[in-house]
Design a protein around this motif. Structure first.
Motif, PDB file in Angstrom:
ATOM      1  N   TYR A  24       0.792  -1.231   0.033  1.00 20.45           N
ATOM      2  CA  TYR A  24      -0.084  -0.091  -0.043  1.00 20.45           C
ATOM      3  C   TYR A  24       0.853   1.243  -0.046  1.00 20.45           C
ATOM      4  O   TYR A  24       0.320   2.210   0.116  1.00 20.45           O
ATOM      5  CB  TYR A  24      -0.886  -0.063   1.163  1.00 20.45           C
ATOM      6  CG  TYR A  24      -2.131   0.741   1.022  1.00 20.45           C
ATOM      7  CD1 TYR A  24      -3.313   0.010   0.022  1.00 20.45           C
ATOM      8  CD2 TYR A  24      -2.721   1.734   1.522  1.00 20.45           C
ATOM      9  CE1 TYR A  24      -4.270   0.495  -0.265  1.00 20.45           C
ATOM     10  CE2 TYR A  24      -4.031   2.281   1.171  1.00 20.45           C
ATOM     11  CZ  TYR A  24      -4.901   1.880   0.474  1.00 20.45           C
ATOM     12  OH  TYR A  24      -6.040   2.192   0.315  1.00 20.45           O
ATOM     13  N   GLU A  29      -0.742   6.506  -2.539  1.00 21.55           N
ATOM     14  CA  GLU A  29      -0.655   5.972  -3.763  1.00 21.55           C
ATOM     15  C   GLU A  29      -2.137   5.639  -4.287  1.00 21.55           C
ATOM     16  O   GLU A  29      -2.506   5.428  -5.536  1.00 21.55           O
ATOM     17  CB  GLU A  29       0.010   4.695  -3.980  1.00 21.55           C
ATOM     18  CG  GLU A  29       1.701   5.031  -3.929  1.00 21.55           C
ATOM     19  CD  GLU A  29       2.216   5.315  -2.408  1.00 21.55           C
ATOM     20  OE1 GLU A  29       1.650   5.404  -1.539  1.00 21.55           O
ATOM     21  OE2 GLU A  29       3.519   5.211  -2.472  1.00 21.55           O
ATOM     22  N   PHE A  30      -3.041   5.753  -3.472  1.00 23.92           N
ATOM     23  CA  PHE A  30      -4.392   5.100  -3.554  1.00 23.92           C
ATOM     24  C   PHE A  30      -5.346   6.177  -3.189  1.00 23.92           C
ATOM     25  O   PHE A  30      -6.603   5.896  -3.382  1.00 23.92           O
ATOM     26  CB  PHE A  30      -4.758   4.043  -2.631  1.00 23.92           C
ATOM     27  CG  PHE A  30      -3.644   2.601  -2.920  1.00 23.92           C
ATOM     28  CD1 PHE A  30      -4.405   1.321  -3.649  1.00 23.92           C
ATOM     29  CD2 PHE A  30      -2.508   2.448  -2.488  1.00 23.92           C
ATOM     30  CE1 PHE A  30      -3.739   0.760  -3.918  1.00 23.92           C
ATOM     31  CE2 PHE A  30      -1.635   1.306  -3.262  1.00 23.92           C
ATOM     32  CZ  PHE A  30      -2.572   0.310  -3.649  1.00 23.92           C
ATOM     33  N   ASP A  32      -6.506   8.730  -4.866  1.00 17.96           N
ATOM     34  CA  ASP A  32      -7.166   9.085  -5.931  1.00 17.96           C
ATOM     35  C   ASP A  32      -8.439   7.983  -6.125  1.00 17.96           C
ATOM     36  O   ASP A  32      -9.366   8.460  -6.819  1.00 17.96           O
ATOM     37  CB  ASP A  32      -6.569   8.747  -7.345  1.00 17.96           C
ATOM     38  CG  ASP A  32      -5.572  10.160  -7.716  1.00 17.96           C
ATOM     39  OD1 ASP A  32      -5.783  11.005  -6.865  1.00 17.96           O
ATOM     40  OD2 ASP A  32      -4.828   9.933  -8.715  1.00 17.96           O
ATOM     41  N   PHE A  33      -8.347   6.926  -5.739  1.00 16.64           N
ATOM     42  CA  PHE A  33      -9.591   5.941  -5.756  1.00 16.64           C
ATOM     43  C   PHE A  33     -10.529   5.836  -4.674  1.00 16.64           C
ATOM     44  O   PHE A  33     -11.765   5.688  -4.780  1.00 16.64           O
ATOM     45  CB  PHE A  33      -8.749   4.393  -5.916  1.00 16.64           C
ATOM     46  CG  PHE A  33      -7.854   4.407  -7.063  1.00 16.64           C
ATOM     47  CD1 PHE A  33      -8.325   4.559  -8.273  1.00 16.64           C
ATOM     48  CD2 PHE A  33      -6.681   4.204  -6.751  1.00 16.64           C
ATOM     49  CE1 PHE A  33      -7.479   4.559  -9.409  1.00 16.64           C
ATOM     50  CE2 PHE A  33      -5.766   4.309  -7.945  1.00 16.64           C
ATOM     51  CZ  PHE A  33      -5.938   4.471  -9.113  1.00 16.64           C
ATOM     52  N   PHE A 269      -3.752  -4.549  -5.206  1.00 13.88           N
ATOM     53  CA  PHE A 269      -3.302  -4.531  -6.342  1.00 13.88           C
ATOM     54  C   PHE A 269      -4.258  -4.704  -7.588  1.00 13.88           C
ATOM     55  O   PHE A 269      -4.340  -4.037  -8.488  1.00 13.88           O
ATOM     56  CB  PHE A 269      -2.151  -5.236  -6.924  1.00 13.88           C
ATOM     57  CG  PHE A 269      -0.898  -5.526  -5.778  1.00 13.88           C
ATOM     58  CD1 PHE A 269      -0.615  -4.294  -5.119  1.00 13.88           C
ATOM     59  CD2 PHE A 269       0.223  -6.423  -5.728  1.00 13.88           C
ATOM     60  CE1 PHE A 269       0.320  -4.111  -4.222  1.00 13.88           C
ATOM     61  CE2 PHE A 269       1.047  -6.387  -4.980  1.00 13.88           C
ATOM     62  CZ  PHE A 269       1.335  -5.304  -4.025  1.00 13.88           C
ATOM     63  N   ILE A 270      -5.152  -5.412  -7.083  1.00 11.15           N
ATOM     64  CA  ILE A 270      -6.116  -5.765  -8.288  1.00 11.15           C
ATOM     65  C   ILE A 270      -7.520  -4.939  -8.080  1.00 11.15           C
ATOM     66  O   ILE A 270      -7.947  -4.428  -9.184  1.00 11.15           O
ATOM     67  CB  ILE A 270      -6.795  -7.330  -8.102  1.00 11.15           C
ATOM     68  CG1 ILE A 270      -5.290  -8.206  -8.146  1.00 11.15           C
ATOM     69  CG2 ILE A 270      -7.780  -7.695  -9.046  1.00 11.15           C
ATOM     70  CD1 ILE A 270      -5.196  -9.479  -7.468  1.00 11.15           C
ATOM     71  N   ASP A 271      -7.613  -4.794  -6.843  1.00 13.93           N
ATOM     72  CA  ASP A 271      -8.944  -3.633  -6.819  1.00 13.93           C
ATOM     73  C   ASP A 271      -8.476  -2.635  -5.754  1.00 13.93           C
ATOM     74  O   ASP A 271      -8.383  -2.748  -4.529  1.00 13.93           O
ATOM     75  CB  ASP A 271      -9.974  -4.201  -6.380  1.00 13.93           C
ATOM     76  CG  ASP A 271     -11.023  -3.203  -6.161  1.00 13.93           C
ATOM     77  OD1 ASP A 271     -11.193  -2.218  -6.155  1.00 13.93           O
ATOM     78  OD2 ASP A 271     -12.376  -3.804  -5.735  1.00 13.93           O
ATOM     79  N   PRO A 272      -8.047  -1.178  -5.996  1.00 10.05           N
ATOM     80  CA  PRO A 272      -7.451  -0.258  -5.197  1.00 10.05           C
ATOM     81  C   PRO A 272      -8.573   0.076  -4.216  1.00 10.05           C
ATOM     82  O   PRO A 272      -8.272   0.938  -3.362  1.00 10.05           O
ATOM     83  CB  PRO A 272      -7.038   0.775  -6.091  1.00 10.05           C
ATOM     84  CG  PRO A 272      -7.519   0.500  -7.255  1.00 10.05           C
ATOM     85  CD  PRO A 272      -8.073  -0.930  -7.545  1.00 10.05           C
ATOM     86  N   THR A 273      -9.687  -0.530  -4.426  1.00 17.32           N
ATOM     87  CA  THR A 273     -10.980   0.143  -3.510  1.00 17.32           C
ATOM     88  C   THR A 273     -11.235  -0.842  -2.547  1.00 17.32           C
ATOM     89  O   THR A 273     -12.326  -0.559  -1.783  1.00 17.32           O
ATOM     90  CB  THR A 273     -12.172   0.796  -4.315  1.00 17.32           C
ATOM     91  OG1 THR A 273     -12.608  -0.474  -4.863  1.00 17.32           O
ATOM     92  CG2 THR A 273     -11.723   1.502  -5.364  1.00 17.32           C
TER      93      THR A 273
END
Lengths: 303, 258
Positions: A24, A29-30, A32-33, A269-273
């Motif tokens: 993470y 890095e996350f 935005d989501f 990595f597959i679903d940032p949410t």
């Protein structure tokens, strides 16, 4: 709306969902989501006393329902973290937790001591289980005596919540957990990655530059679940479960097995949410089954 | 640049030959801004051996049609599954990722875009933007054989085309670095994307001739967001993530690996 507030050795969290170190970044890095402040706790990248370049490329191999990594604790060192990263992340409105790694007991102690001085870091996760560094790391986590020694030494200088991350690459993980608890850990998190290997048959060469690496992802979940169940029965401190969690149902299974909280790793990595979806899904489950608080399902497995 | 996680709709999915598809994706909303050289990460459903997202270069953005074009080489189970998608199917896409190519600066006029294999993909959007900015880029595209040279009509819209094939079935016979255009024109900047040996040869040529050169790397990656640190390349400043510090690097910053 059920109560999701969770307590890990004095650390209060909005919900039992955390992010696993190394999956993470520093949370940013996350951003935005999702609103990352909605996550119970963010465990940032493994931090060591000195700068580490990590292992050479290639560091990753995709495997059925998982992946191997051999990053090797690449990070710019604890001083860089304190001067450059901490000011950026300290006001994120969740528990920002630092994963601390080292090659010697002195390294662990010096790093933990420096992190102890940071007001907005309420906990550390002591990584005695990294399979991707030659010295230290997993060596501490695969032997009861060394595990207890490193935790005792860090405990002396670290006053806040001390979580210790355990290696699954052992014969009896409950024994290690008991040693770590005796050393003064407030909580244990498990499992780190499983040592694995990938081969390119056409080239007759290993895929990873380090030959072996750490396996993570959905494929490790049954092993992680079994180990969490064994450790939760053995220790009194709260257990944080991780290993292949990719959905709210997966997370609930870990809670039922005895985990007080969970960490989500490779699934980011597959679903940032995914973190938010898991927290919402736990809430939905609790409502549907008539539980008032998430604490009611911790260790509620009937067997 | 802000990143998005979007469910895009397949508007067409054309099989160009045995190994390549041209997929066009659209959305009810206006697609986000994307720079040439950036990439997307696609979630592939229903391919058991495919666990992680698939990083794919942005081939072209048709703003008028609100379409994102992807040129995809069919390599494994994931891309095979993508080749089966039909118009109207949806695809979960994270975009735009990475830094993209740098635009020419300081009077750089003669621009060469060198592509090989599926590495030609990002050069179409780059060429289109360079042309729109008033440049006359030249494309040098290499392949094994004529049937592997794709999208030539599209590339032709934005600049002069030069080609090499290993079997001599189209353009000059040999590798891109042997093409006569390199002897006939003094280039100010080269952009390249393709197989690593090709890019290394182009980079060696550019260094020897003292030409500014950017390369787009294709390291295997997981997150695409700079979080996992799996896709690093060795640079003069240490390991950098191809997904966030790249995929485009200036060769003067790289230490090429064998």
């Amino acid at each position: 709306m059920a109560e999701l507030i969770t307590n890990i050795g004095g650390l209060r969290m909005k919900n039992p969902v955390m992010t696993a170190s190394g999956t993470y970044g520093y949370g940013e890095e996350f951003a935005d989501f999702i609103d990352i402040s909605k996550i119970g706790g963010i465990i940032v990248k493994g931090t060591t006393i000195a700068h580490r370049e990590g292992n050479p490329y290639p560091r990753m191999a995709e495997t059925p329902s998982g992946m191997l990594n051999a990053v090797g604790l690449q990070n710019k060192g604890v001083d860089y973290f304190i001067d450059n990263i901490y000011p950026r992340i300290k006001d994120i409105d969740t528990n920002m937790i630092v994963n601390v790694s080292g090659s010697t007991i002195d390294d662990y102690v010096a790093t933990a001591e420096k992190i102890n001085a940071l007001d907005k870091i309420p906990a550390i996760e002591l990584n005695i289980s990294c399979p991707n560094v030659k010295q230290g790391g997993m060596a501490f986590g695969t032997d009861c005596k060394s595990a207890q020694s490193v935790v005792e030494a860090v405990r002396k200088v670290y006053g806040k919540t001390l979580i210790v991350k355990l290696s699954p690459n052992v014969t009896n993980i409950a024994e290690i957990a008991l040693a770590v608890e005796a050393g003064g850990a407030d909580s244990v998190s498990l499992i780190n990655t499983l040592m694995g290997m990938a081969i390119n048959a056409e080239k007759r060469k290993p895929v990873l530059s380090t030959v072996t690496g750490g396996l993570s992802g959905a494929c490790v979940k049954p092993i992680a679940l079994r180990m969490v169940w064994q450790v939760a029965k053995a220790v009194k401190v709260p257990v944080i479960g991780l290993g292949g969690i990719s959905s709210a149902t997966d997370a609930i299974e870990f809670l039922l097995a005895g985990a007080t909280a969970v960490e989500i790793g490779t699934a980011n990595f597959i679903d940032p949410t995914i973190t938010i979806k898991v927290a919402e899904g736990i809430n939905e489950y609790l409502d549907r089954h008539g539980f008032k608080s998430v604490s009611e399902i911790v260790g509620a497995l009937e067997c | 640049m802000r990143k998005y996680l979007l469910d895009l709709i397949v508007s067409s999915n054309e099989r160009l030959n045995n190994n390549y598809i041209l997929m066009k994706l659209t959305s009810q909303e206006t697609l986000p801004e994307m720079r040439p050289g950036q990439f997307v990460e696609i979630k592939v459903e229903g391919a058991p051996s495919t666990y992680l997202r698939r990083p794919i270069s942005i081939h072209f953005v048709d703003k008028k049609a609100n379409e994102l074009w992807l040129l995809i080489q069919i390599v494994g189970d994931g891309t095979k599954k993508l080749a089966e998608l039909k118009s109207g199917d949806t695809l979960n896409v994270m975009l735009p990722l990475g830094n993209g190519f740098g635009l020419p600066e300081g009077g750089q006029k003669e621009l060469l875009l060198v592509g090989g294999g599926v590495g030609i993909a990002p050069l179409l959007q780059l060429g289109a933007e360079l042309k729109a900015a008033g440049y006359s880029p030249k494309f040098l595209l290499g392949a094994r054989s004529a049937k592997d040279l794709l999208q030539l009509d599209e590339f032709g819209k934005y600049g002069e085309l030069f080609m090499t094939t290993e079997d001599g079935s189209m353009g000059e016979k040999g590798f891109v670095t042997n093409h006569s255009v390199l002897k006939n024109v003094k280039f100010d900047k080269i952009f390249t994307c393709g197989p690593t040996p090709m890019m290394k040869a182009v980079a060696a040529y550019a260094s020897a001739e003292n030409i500014d050169c950017e390369v787009s790397l294709e390291n295997t990656m997981a997150c695409g967001l700079g979080a996992c640190l799996c896709c690093v390349t060795d640079t003069k400043e240490g390991h950098k993530c191809v997904c966030t510090d790249g995929p485009v690097f200036n060769i003067k910053d790289l230490k090429w690996q064998n």
